[in-house]
Enzyme design. Structure first.
Site, short mmCIF file in Angstrom:
data_model
loop_
_atom_site.label_atom_id
_atom_site.label_comp_id
_atom_site.label_asym_id
_atom_site.label_seq_id
_atom_site.Cartn_x
_atom_site.Cartn_y
_atom_site.Cartn_z
N ALA A 14 -5.76 -1.98 3.41
CA ALA A 14 -6.42 -2.29 2.14
C ALA A 14 -7.24 -3.57 2.25
CB ALA A 14 -5.38 -2.42 1.03
N GLN A 34 -0.06 -13.10 6.71
CA GLN A 34 1.13 -13.83 7.15
C GLN A 34 1.41 -13.71 8.65
OE1 GLN A 34 4.41 -12.23 4.91
NE2 GLN A 34 4.28 -10.22 5.86
N ARG A 107 -2.57 4.42 14.02
CA ARG A 107 -2.85 3.40 13.00
C ARG A 107 -3.60 2.20 13.59
NH1 ARG A 107 0.59 4.34 8.40
NH2 ARG A 107 -0.01 2.29 7.67
N TYR A 212 1.69 15.33 14.52
CA TYR A 212 0.29 15.65 14.81
C TYR A 212 -0.19 14.79 15.97
CZ TYR A 212 0.15 11.71 11.49
OH TYR A 212 0.40 10.54 10.83
N ASP A 290 -1.09 -0.55 -1.44
CA ASP A 290 0.34 -0.42 -1.77
C ASP A 290 0.80 -1.49 -2.76
OD1 ASP A 290 0.54 1.76 -0.15
OD2 ASP A 290 2.08 0.93 1.18
#
Ligand SMILES: Cc1cc2nc3c(=O)[nH]c(=O)nc-3n(C[C@H](O)[C@H](O)[C@H](O)COP(=O)(O)OP(=O)(O)OC[C@H]3O[C@@H](n4cnc5c(N)ncnc54)[C@H](O)[C@@H]3O)c2cc1C
Length: 396
Positions: A14, A34, A107, A212, A290
């Site tokens: 994000a 952080q 990711r 996947y 989130d």
């Protein structure tokens, strides 16, 4: 008009997507993270056309194509005999219909792509937020090392355990009763999963497993849920035990056993959730990703929605100066809340329907899954264009 000063907390998907979208809109921002080093958990992420189209617009088309896998279908199967319950075609059909691909990514590849769009001197590592204060025309970050940062707008992109969110609502993450084991397996150990790249799910009583291929097909990412009412990790991610995972899936389809058997190491996460909220901002503070709308991962949309949030917020801010931020933030909320709330609810509902015990309700689910196969039922989700929605809201 004076440029607005934006301070973003968190350099996850994000926060980095927002920094990239703000930069495209000509707005400077600083990101406070952080972690001392930027690393992503070793796992996969599915990115649907509603987000890949935005990533392409941000400039990541080639970078993503080089590392992504475009699955040909999402297949849901029964836990024991592997019978197909539902098949959603993806591949070129999906690309043609929605104008953007469905991707399975590592990711770290998505994170690295977004990071490459942000000047390095705008990302401050080892900068842990401990508190936020604000007055009418300014908000301040208070960092663990004692420094403070003043900004016209503070954006909380600090994840499900967000501190920035405390400025908007007094709630806490709730443990869902579900944990998830995640792992990556070298593709040559599971060649039977690569004959045609697909997102495969096996659904069964109380739990499911999804897998996947990622990293241009060199690895297979998997996530396997196990419910545990009493399991709490100190952090929300911790090393798991492959033998425990194998025991939890004993009796499942042989492909599931072969995949788990090929895993060297796994991480285990406690899945948390929070209720939807009816505001995403308060004064000079706003939340995205989130921090705004954590969702159980059973619709594979949390990161997708974080990217949509980032693009919409940047476009709303592009039209605003320091004195009319309120209107920009109201517009962002108006565009985002109905959609993210719906997807949060859908994710929660999937936690129920994916995990039905064998019986009448499970048979009804399987019958309706057969009739709902195809891309039509994803039109509202994958066909959504966040840029277009923002432009339309300007004229509304
Ligand atoms: C098992 C699993 C599978 C998933 N699969 C998918 C999928 O296939 N597709 C999909 O779209 N989504 C998926 N998701 C959801 C997705 O991972 C999240 O929605 C997404 O990562 C949220 O990004 P974020 O940037 O909002 O938060 P995060 O990724 O949590 O990033 C928050 C950042 O803020 C930093 N931070 C936190 N607190 C502070 C502080 N006090 N000071 C400074 N920095 C701070 C953190 O270090 C971190 O870098 C999945 C989630 C899980 C758990």
């Amino acid at each position: 008009m004076r440029q607005i000063r934006v301070a973003v907390v968190g350099a996850g998907i994000a926060g980095l997507a927002l920094a990239a979208a703000l930069r495209r809109a000509g707005i400077d921002c600083h990101v406070y993270e952080q972690a001392e080093r930027l690393t992503e958990v070793g796992a996969g992420v599915q990115v649907a056309p509603n987000a890949t189209r935005l990533l392409h617009q941000l400039g990541l088309r080639e970078q993503l194509r080089a590392v992504a896998v475009a699955p040909q279908a999402i297949e849901m199967r029964r836990w024991d005999d592997g019978r197909i319950l539902q098949r959603t075609p993806l591949g070129s059909l999906c690309r043609q219909r929605f104008g953007a691909p469905y991707y399975a990514l590592h990711r770290a590849d998505l994170h690295a792509g977004l990071l490459s769009l942000v000047p390095p001197d705008r990302v401050h590592l080892g900068a842990r937020l401990v508190a936020v204060t604000q007055r009418a025309d300014e908000a301040r970050l208070h960092l663990a090392d004692g420094t403070t940062v003043a900004a016209d707008l503070v954006v909380g992109a600090d994840g499900i355990h967000s501190i920035v969110r405390d400025q908007i609502v007094a709630d806490r993450p709730r443990y869902s009763g579900q944990t998830i084991y995640r792992g990556l397996v070298p593709a040559d150990r599971v060649p039977f999963l690569l004959t045609e790249p697909r997102v495969r799910l096996w659904l069964g009583p109380d739990q499911h497993l999804v897998c996947y291929p990622v990293s241009s097909g060199r690895q297979v990412s998997f996530g396997a849920t196990v419910s545990a009412s009493d399991w709490r990790a100190e952090s929300w991610s911790a090393r798991g035990d492959v033998a425990d995972l194998a025991a939890a899936y004993a009796g499942w389809h042989p492909d599931v056993a072969r995949l788990i058997g090929a895993a060297g190491t796994v991480n285990r996460w406690a899945l948390h959730d929070r209720d939807s909220i009816d505001r995403l901002s308060s004064g000079r503070v706003v939340v995205i990703g989130d921090a705004a709308h954590p969702m159980l991962p059973f619709q594979a949309q949390g990161a997708n929605q974080a990217i949509e949030d980032a693009v919409v917020l940047a476009l709303c801010l592009a039209d605003a100066g320091p004195d009319d931020l309120d209107a920009a933030l109201r517009r962002y909320e108006r565009i985002r809340l109905p959609r993210t709330t719906r997807i949060q609810q859908q994710s929660r509902a999937n936690a129920e329907t994916f995990h039905l015990a064998d019986g009448d309700a499970q048979r009804r689910r399987d019958t309706s899954a057969q009739t709902a196969s195809g891309l039509d039922r994803h039109e509202w989700l994958f066909g959504y264009d966040a840029e277009q929605a923002t432009t339309t809201s300007r004229s509304a």
